[in-house]
Design a protein around this motif. Sequence first.
Motif, mmCIF file in Angstrom:
data_model
loop_
_atom_site.group_PDB
_atom_site.id
_atom_site.type_symbol
_atom_site.label_atom_id
_atom_site.label_comp_id
_atom_site.label_asym_id
_atom_site.label_seq_id
_atom_site.Cartn_x
_atom_site.Cartn_y
_atom_site.Cartn_z
ATOM 1 N N PHE A 206 0.837 -1.113 -0.041
ATOM 2 C CA PHE A 206 0.152 0.046 0.001
ATOM 3 C C PHE A 206 1.045 1.311 0.023
ATOM 4 O O PHE A 206 0.336 2.315 0.311
ATOM 5 N N ASP A 207 2.278 1.127 -0.312
ATOM 6 C CA ASP A 207 3.171 2.258 -0.445
ATOM 7 C C ASP A 207 3.154 3.282 0.921
ATOM 8 O O ASP A 207 3.039 4.424 0.961
ATOM 9 N N LEU A 208 2.851 2.555 2.235
ATOM 10 C CA LEU A 208 2.774 3.327 3.280
ATOM 11 C C LEU A 208 3.803 4.343 3.663
ATOM 12 O O LEU A 208 3.739 5.047 4.289
ATOM 13 N N LYS A 209 5.005 3.833 3.418
ATOM 14 C CA LYS A 209 6.366 4.430 4.156
ATOM 15 C C LYS A 209 6.287 5.636 3.359
ATOM 16 O O LYS A 209 6.608 6.798 3.745
ATOM 17 N N LYS A 210 5.922 5.938 1.980
ATOM 18 C CA LYS A 210 5.955 7.020 1.244
ATOM 19 C C LYS A 210 4.601 8.084 1.862
ATOM 20 O O LYS A 210 4.866 9.141 2.162
ATOM 21 N N LEU A 211 3.519 7.410 2.031
ATOM 22 C CA LEU A 211 2.446 8.050 2.508
ATOM 23 C C LEU A 211 2.661 8.805 3.826
ATOM 24 O O LEU A 211 2.476 9.848 4.142
ATOM 25 N N TYR A 212 3.243 7.992 4.709
ATOM 26 C CA TYR A 212 3.487 8.492 6.106
ATOM 27 C C TYR A 212 4.689 9.633 6.297
ATOM 28 O O TYR A 212 4.674 10.506 6.981
ATOM 29 N N SER A 214 5.337 11.623 3.809
ATOM 30 C CA SER A 214 4.865 12.737 3.262
ATOM 31 C C SER A 214 3.884 13.425 4.172
ATOM 32 O O SER A 214 3.870 14.836 4.322
ATOM 33 N N GLN A 215 3.283 12.883 4.713
ATOM 34 C CA GLN A 215 2.121 13.420 5.936
ATOM 35 C C GLN A 215 2.896 14.025 7.315
ATOM 36 O O GLN A 215 2.715 15.227 7.666
ATOM 37 N N ALA A 216 4.219 13.332 7.439
ATOM 38 C CA ALA A 216 5.126 13.735 8.604
ATOM 39 C C ALA A 216 5.599 15.158 8.077
ATOM 40 O O ALA A 216 5.706 15.813 8.948
ATOM 41 N N ALA A 217 5.912 15.142 7.130
ATOM 42 C CA ALA A 217 6.709 16.316 6.426
ATOM 43 C C ALA A 217 5.792 17.578 6.541
ATOM 44 O O ALA A 217 6.303 18.575 7.181
ATOM 45 N N ARG A 218 4.290 17.245 6.367
ATOM 46 C CA ARG A 218 3.468 18.501 6.375
ATOM 47 C C ARG A 218 3.445 18.932 7.900
ATOM 48 O O ARG A 218 3.460 19.858 8.227
ATOM 49 N N SER A 261 1.768 8.629 16.014
ATOM 50 C CA SER A 261 2.437 8.113 17.009
ATOM 51 C C SER A 261 3.997 7.664 16.889
ATOM 52 O O SER A 261 4.664 7.912 17.902
ATOM 53 N N ALA A 262 4.399 6.965 15.734
ATOM 54 C CA ALA A 262 5.808 6.709 15.341
ATOM 55 C C ALA A 262 6.437 7.971 15.291
ATOM 56 O O ALA A 262 7.598 8.037 15.744
ATOM 57 N N MET A 263 5.972 8.966 14.595
ATOM 58 C CA MET A 263 6.789 10.174 14.439
ATOM 59 C C MET A 263 6.873 11.002 15.739
ATOM 60 O O MET A 263 8.211 11.311 16.082
ATOM 61 N N TYR A 264 6.027 11.243 16.759
ATOM 62 C CA TYR A 264 6.250 11.955 17.841
ATOM 63 C C TYR A 264 7.180 11.224 18.744
ATOM 64 O O TYR A 264 7.693 11.732 19.477
ATOM 65 N N ARG A 265 7.118 9.819 18.753
ATOM 66 C CA ARG A 265 7.805 9.049 19.750
ATOM 67 C C ARG A 265 9.361 9.474 19.245
ATOM 68 O O ARG A 265 10.265 9.281 19.887
ATOM 69 N N ALA A 266 9.539 9.032 17.710
ATOM 70 C CA ALA A 266 10.873 8.969 17.186
ATOM 71 C C ALA A 266 11.516 10.793 17.614
ATOM 72 O O ALA A 266 12.763 10.566 17.937
ATOM 73 N N LEU A 267 10.679 11.541 17.487
ATOM 74 C CA LEU A 267 11.384 12.959 17.776
ATOM 75 C C LEU A 267 11.578 13.179 19.153
ATOM 76 O O LEU A 267 12.672 13.809 19.304
ATOM 77 N N ALA A 268 10.779 12.914 20.029
ATOM 78 C CA ALA A 268 10.804 12.844 21.430
ATOM 79 C C ALA A 268 12.157 12.371 21.795
ATOM 80 O O ALA A 268 12.892 12.727 22.933
#
Length: 282
Positions: A206-212, A214-218, A261-268
């Motif tokens: 489902f090409d989710l790595k690319k989707l996530y 791009s959403q994270a960049a925004r 969830s994954a984004m904020y945890r990685a950033l923190a």
Amino acid sequence: MRKIDKPTITAAEVFPICVSTVGNAAFRGRLTACQTLINNAENEFENKITKGLVHTILTETLVNGNVTNEDLKKLYTGQMVAKPQGRAYYDKLIMSAPQGICPLCSHGEATTLDHYLPKTKFPRLSVVPINLVPSCKDCNTGKLADCPTGPTDETLHPYFDNIENEKWLIAEVNKTDPLSLKFGVSAHPRWSALLSARVVSHLHCFDLKKLYASQAARRLSGMKYNLERIFSTPAGTAGVKKYLADEADSYEHVNLNSWESAMYRALAEDDWFCSGGFRFIA
């Protein structure tokens, strides 16, 4: 991926209702004669879906000697989607999506049904409820694989797979200019090798790595000002970490494996980012 309760409706209920609205009597008779074959296909699918055996289900272009795959595709689009009697089942399946969100990507709005195995190659499953998954338009039309060719490329199925209570989606900060996030899978120790491979396959299909990403960049662009504001206070790096960790806790409470969830945890947990690396956000 989000878990959904398996539908209580079956092919034995849905198929004859859809067939009953077919106008041509001869065609209706040919379809009715396929009922047992449809039921058998449903049973085979359910028996194989979690065992890495879906790829062994045979493709076909003709059912019962006189019903083509095009005939059964039209039964889905013309009777289940378009006619009120069949549409009631169609809508019930879509409404099973948690909070109206696509369970395949956990991001888009569920507005359609995705055939886990495509009706073009597996016509007997065209209106079988357990083969119909509520999804967003992108997941329904943007699959990178038509159908599995082996056990390790079978994607997850929301009715049969449940990995919601185990953290597996992770993100990594790419310390570039501009910075970005990379998403991936961290297999849970209790998972079998097959399940681990299927989770990876799901993200790829489902090409989710690319989707996530791009959403994270925004999202990153929108939070840059706030991070600078927090960093400039006496709390500094600690304040940034706390803000990001609180956001991670909040999103994980709703969905442990959402891209947020994954984004904020990685950033923190990234010292470089919290101590000023966020200034490399585009």
